[in-house]
Design an enzyme around this catalytic site. Structure first.
Site, mmCIF file in Angstrom:
data_model
loop_
_atom_site.group_PDB
_atom_site.id
_atom_site.type_symbol
_atom_site.label_atom_id
_atom_site.label_comp_id
_atom_site.label_asym_id
_atom_site.label_seq_id
_atom_site.Cartn_x
_atom_site.Cartn_y
_atom_site.Cartn_z
ATOM 1 N N GLY A 77 2.974 0.555 -2.036
ATOM 2 C CA GLY A 77 2.783 0.149 -3.433
ATOM 3 C C GLY A 77 1.820 0.827 -4.468
ATOM 4 N N SER A 137 9.404 2.145 -6.461
ATOM 5 C CA SER A 137 9.018 1.856 -5.065
ATOM 6 C C SER A 137 8.485 3.122 -4.397
ATOM 7 C CB SER A 137 10.202 1.298 -4.130
ATOM 8 O OG SER A 137 10.920 2.352 -3.830
ATOM 9 N N CYS A 138 7.550 2.747 -3.394
ATOM 10 C CA CYS A 138 6.915 3.981 -2.494
ATOM 11 C C CYS A 138 6.759 3.403 -1.128
ATOM 12 C CB CYS A 138 5.715 4.445 -2.916
ATOM 13 S SG CYS A 138 4.309 3.077 -3.154
ATOM 14 N N LEU A 139 5.851 3.920 -0.565
ATOM 15 C CA LEU A 139 5.243 3.338 1.063
ATOM 16 C C LEU A 139 4.657 2.023 0.744
ATOM 17 C CD1 LEU A 139 6.325 3.804 3.690
ATOM 18 C CD2 LEU A 139 4.070 5.349 3.915
#
Length: 100
Positions: free
Chosen positions: A84, A80-82
């Site tokens: 995508g 996951s990240c901020l």
């Protein structure tokens, strides 16, 4: 959305349900982002720029650095990240290294 552009994506609820199983959740945001916006519970932070190296480490070294058992190539992993974008790149890196 945890991933975009046709890559597998999960809703928040799907991720919560998955985290009840034996999935490794890797947050590929930068450390300053984790400090600013908060750590995702039961995740490990490996910034995208470190990921390829981390996934090729000796398992003992991985555990020492990230305080988590290194995933096997067949283990379930969620990135996951901020927005995508980085999680999609992470998925590509892991796939290219033989992770299924």
């Amino acid at each position: 959305c945890l991933c975009t552009d046709g890559a597998p994506s999960l809703s928040y609820q799907e991720l919560k349900d998955l985290k009840k199983t034996d999935v490794l959740h890797i947050d590929v945001r930068e450390r300053w982002e984790v400090d600013k916006f908060g750590k995702i519970p039961a995740s490990i932070n490996i910034p995208l720029g470190e990921l390829v190296e981390a996934l090729q480490m000796d398992p003992t070294e991985f555990k020492e650095q990230y305080h988590q058992k290194m995933p096997a190539k067949s283990d379930p992993v969620v990135f996951s990240c901020l927005s995508g974008k980085r999680s999609k790149q992470a998925l590509g890196f892991a796939t290219s290294l033989g992770f299924s």
